[in-house]
Scaffold this motif. Structure first.
Motif, short mmCIF file in Angstrom:
data_model
loop_
_atom_site.label_atom_id
_atom_site.label_comp_id
_atom_site.label_asym_id
_atom_site.label_seq_id
_atom_site.Cartn_x
_atom_site.Cartn_y
_atom_site.Cartn_z
N ASN A 469 1.28 -1.40 0.30
CA ASN A 469 0.26 0.13 0.11
C ASN A 469 1.08 1.16 -0.48
OD1 ASN A 469 0.75 -1.04 3.18
ND2 ASN A 469 0.22 1.26 3.41
N ASN A 495 -8.23 7.39 0.34
CA ASN A 495 -7.44 6.65 1.11
C ASN A 495 -6.15 6.07 0.61
OD1 ASN A 495 -10.34 5.68 2.33
ND2 ASN A 495 -10.96 6.09 0.56
N GLU A 497 -3.62 4.12 -1.23
CA GLU A 497 -3.57 3.31 -2.21
C GLU A 497 -3.30 1.96 -2.41
OE1 GLU A 497 -2.34 7.09 -5.56
OE2 GLU A 497 -0.63 5.26 -5.18
N ASP A 530 -4.93 0.03 -7.68
CA ASP A 530 -6.06 0.15 -6.91
C ASP A 530 -5.78 1.53 -6.51
OD1 ASP A 530 -9.34 0.36 -8.09
OD2 ASP A 530 -9.68 -0.75 -6.70
N ASN A 531 -7.20 2.24 -7.01
CA ASN A 531 -7.39 3.47 -5.97
C ASN A 531 -6.17 4.54 -5.78
OD1 ASN A 531 -9.71 2.99 -4.91
ND2 ASN A 531 -9.28 2.17 -3.10
N ARG A 532 -5.37 4.66 -7.78
CA ARG A 532 -4.43 5.62 -7.30
C ARG A 532 -5.27 6.89 -7.70
NH1 ARG A 532 -0.54 6.23 -12.64
NH2 ARG A 532 1.32 7.28 -12.31
N ILE A 533 -3.79 7.73 -6.55
CA ILE A 533 -4.29 9.24 -6.67
C ILE A 533 -3.63 10.00 -7.95
CG2 ILE A 533 -3.63 11.62 -5.22
CD1 ILE A 533 -3.47 8.75 -2.88
N ASN A 548 -8.73 9.56 -5.30
CA ASN A 548 -8.40 8.17 -5.51
C ASN A 548 -9.53 7.84 -6.61
OD1 ASN A 548 -8.42 8.33 -2.39
ND2 ASN A 548 -7.04 6.72 -2.84
N GLN A 551 -7.24 3.66 -12.12
CA GLN A 551 -6.95 2.21 -12.08
C GLN A 551 -5.80 2.11 -12.90
OE1 GLN A 551 -10.16 -0.07 -12.98
NE2 GLN A 551 -11.27 -0.38 -11.07
#
Length: 707
Positions: A469, A495, A497, A530-533, A548, A551
């Motif tokens: 993460n 959140n 990543e 996933d949830n790339r900022i 976020n 992908q």
């Protein structure tokens, strides 16, 4: 770049021909009588381990290879590696590592297994030009997600820089001076041209147990003008300044080590001081009001000053039969800047300025590992902890604006466990898990499983799965810059990543007969994030916020081979990297098909038997890269052109190998920048159709002394 290709191609062919003639005509050794010393690694291991027995695929660049490259910092060394692209920023002077298309935020940088302090935290976005080579034993690289072993940010891979902590001599002195041109420019005088590097390393064994080492390194880069006209120019056409701004670095390190029986310890302290100068292209015409119509010309220039202290303590000992490895570190880094008025024709500086910190980090770090609980060669497990207490502040600086400092205090703590089961002499399996706790974010859970199958005496098959993460940085959390033209905001609700990688690695060695040896390896690695900022538009025309949203997927296939006979080595490397990114702004989304980039590289080394003259040739090709970009409420496929890099170095030792002279040429194809349509404007800057990579061809000479 293309206008240099044809004549440079002829030069390269001439060099290759010369190398071939030297290889054919030189006398060969009858047999290979060198003592084989098995290479060891520490990255991802319970204890120091043979590279062939390592359960992870670890790439090693040793001290001899580093010396042969005539590199001046870690960025120069890694630039020769496939699948590692060094990304320079000509505005800040920083150069970070990119693995599998992911930048410095996703690559963990360690020195002796301890993450390095940087602007945005611990171990991430580390400027590799700030790490010198004066006392490095080797560099270890592991690709893929290593969240269980190394925690936050180890998503794309880990680069571990191992320094020397012992010597076989009572007194060991090494010193070198290296002078380089910067393209066609070279001048030793103050504010001249070129690159000037000096380093000194002194090691001393007090007795069989105590060792000390002191090293000093100075790296002065005088800048590269490129299409600009330098700091003395005062035309009002935005041509003043440099494409690559000047930078001056001093680094000194001291170490004390102790070793006896099964206990070893070392304490190391290092200090870095860097000055980076930005010369403003904007020039103001200022009347002197002298009654004669006199004028002068002034610019508001900026100087960045960085100071970094790193204290490290490592202890390895046995607590009964339990093996304990403990790392403790206190680090701080302070980046300051000040703006000053510079009278260009008169070369005078207005001393009325205030120096301000805009990135400051103080941290306490500790990592401990306990293993060998069962004292069993078949099965063992490891318990570990890691804590990071970071305190400091950051300010958002870009171009000619800044904001108030954002104070931060972040505490993270992790416990991890792994077990290693040697099912047989040929098969080993290691599962692992980590629980990370943070005072800012939800608990993070990472897990991994690795396996090694010794398929024959000289071949191994490795399979690795791991997760990791990345916590948001304080820029992403707290940036706030709002005025008439800009609305750029962080997001405190971001959140972490999350990502994972899965890979297979095959390596095998052969004796081909008549003294020839061949080893090759094949790699396949898949990474999913996933949830790339990303900073995205949330309201037209100019309201942006970190979210976020993206992908990211990356595929890597590579094949490498090395051929060795006596004093001749040939290495060939190829790689194919595919990247899929889903970008989104408001109601616009990009396709998610993979875009592929091909890379190839080769290195040739040969040493003449009688004179020990060494010839080294390094080549790397980076193919065109394509990516989708969002622009003007639509998406398009952008492209960055490919380029070739080549270095050629000749080294000659003298006086029982105590002196060595090296000369050579770097960046033979004279690559400076490449065309690109993959850059788009951000919230406050316009996109560029050129990407600066290097400052062109350079020539160097180095004198080394060793006692």
């Amino acid at each position: 770049m293309s206008k240099f290709f044809v004549p440079m191609k002829k030069k390269v062919l001439s060099i290759l021909s010369l190398s071939t003639v030297l290889w054919i005509s030189a006398q060969e050794n009858d047999t290979l009588n060198q003592k084989i010393i098995e290479e060891v690694v520490i990255t991802g291991q319970y204890t120091q381990q043979s590279i062939n027995k390592s359960i992870y695929k670890v790439e090693v660049i040793d001290a001899e290879q580093i010396k042969n490259m005539a590199a001046t910092n870690v960025a120069d060394v890694l630039n020769q590696s496939l699948n590692i692209q060094i990304t320079p920023n000509t505005n800040s002077g920083n150069s970070t590592a990119n693995i599998m298309g992911l930048g410095g935020s996703y690559v963990k940088i360690l020195i002796d297994n301890i993450p390095v302090v940087g602007d945005t935290g611990l171990g991430s976005n580390i400027d590799l030009t700030k790490i010198s080579l004066s006392n490095i034993e080797r560099i270890e690289v592991v690709k893929g997600s290593m969240g269980v072993q190394y925690g936050n940010g180890a998503l794309a891979g880990v680069i571990n820089i191992i320094t020397k902590k012992s010597s076989s001599k009572k007194l060991d002195i090494r010193a070198s001076i290296q002078e380089e041109t910067v393209r066609n420019g070279y001048d030793l005088k103050k504010k001249g041209k070129g690159r000037h590097i000096q380093n000194l390393n002194v090691g001393y064994n007090f007795d069989d147990h105590w060792f000390t080492n002191i090293s000093f390194n100075h790296n002065q880069f005088m800048g590269y003008e490129g299409g600009q006209q330098g700091y003395k120019y005062f035309g009002q056409d935005n041509k003043r300044g440099y494409e690559w701004n000047p930078k001056d670095q001093y680094e000194t390190t001291g170490l004390v080590g102790y070793s006896k029986n099964k206990t070893s310890a070392f304490y190391k302290v290092s200090y870095l001081n860097e000055k980076f100068n930005f010369y403003n292209p904007l020039v103001d015409r200022v009347p002197l009001n002298d009654g004669q119509g006199g004028v002068t010309y002034r610019s508001t220039d900026r100087q960045y000053n960085t100071e970094r202290w790193i204290h490290q303590l490592n202890i390895q000992t046995n607590l009964g039969q339990v093996r304990y490895i403990g790392d403790f570190s206190y680090q701080n880094q302070d980046r300051k800047y000040f703006d000053y008025a510079y009278d260009i024709p008169n070369r005078s500086v207005d001393s009325n300025y205030d120096q301000r910190s805009y990135y400051k980090t103080d941290l306490i770090y500790s990592r401990g590992m306990f293993s060998n609980f069962l004292n069993n060669k078949k099965f063992d497990f490891q318990l570990g902890y890691e804590l990071d207490h970071t305190n400091g502040y950051a300010a958002f600086i870009a171009g000619d604006f800044d904001s108030e400092n954002i104070k931060r205090k972040i505490f993270t703590y992790g416990n991890f466990i792994s077990a290693e089961w040697n099912i047989s002499d040929k098969i080993s399996v290691r599962p692992g898990a980590r629980l990370s706790l943070s005072d800012k974010f939800e608990n993070q859970f990472n897990y991994s499983v690795s396996a090694r199958w010794k398929t024959s005496e000289n071949s191994n098959l490795r399979g690795i799965f791991g997760t990791a993460n990345r916590y948001p940085t304080y820029d992403e959390l707290f940036t706030y810059f709002v005025n008439v033209n800009h609305d750029i905001q962080g997001n405190p609700n971001l959140n972490p990543e999350k990502g994972y990688s899965i890979g297979a690695f095959w390596d095998q060695g052969f004796m081909l007969g008549n003294g020839w040896k061949l080893n090759y390896n094949l790699e396949a690695l898949y990474l999913d994030l996933d949830n790339r900022i990303e900073m995205v538009m949330v309201k037209r025309p100019s309201t942006y916020q970190y979210m976020n949203i993206d992908q990211y997927k990356s595929l890597l296939f590579s094949a490498n081979a090395n051929i060795v006979k006596n004093q001749f080595t040939l290495g060939i490397r190829t790689a194919l990297n595919g990247i899929s990114v889903r970008k989104q702004d408001l109601d616009i989304s990009t396709p998610t098909d993979f875009q592929y980039n091909f890379q190839a590289g080769a290195n040739v080394a040969y040493k003449l038997k009688n004179s020990n003259t060494a010839f080294n040739l390094y080549y790397k090709y980076t193919g065109p890269a394509r990516m989708y970009v969002i622009e003007n409420e639509n998406f398009r496929l952008g492209k960055a052109e490919g380029f070739h890099m080549m270095d050629f170095i000749v080294s000659q030792p003298f006086w029982a190998n105590r002196f060595e002279v090296s000369v050579g040429v770097k960046n033979i194809f004279d690559v400076a920048s490449i065309n690109t349509t993959a850059n788009v404007g951000t919230a406050h800057t316009a996109g560029s159709d050129r990407l600066n990579l290097y400052y062109g061809r350079s020539y160097f000479a180095r004198l080394m002394y060793q006692f």
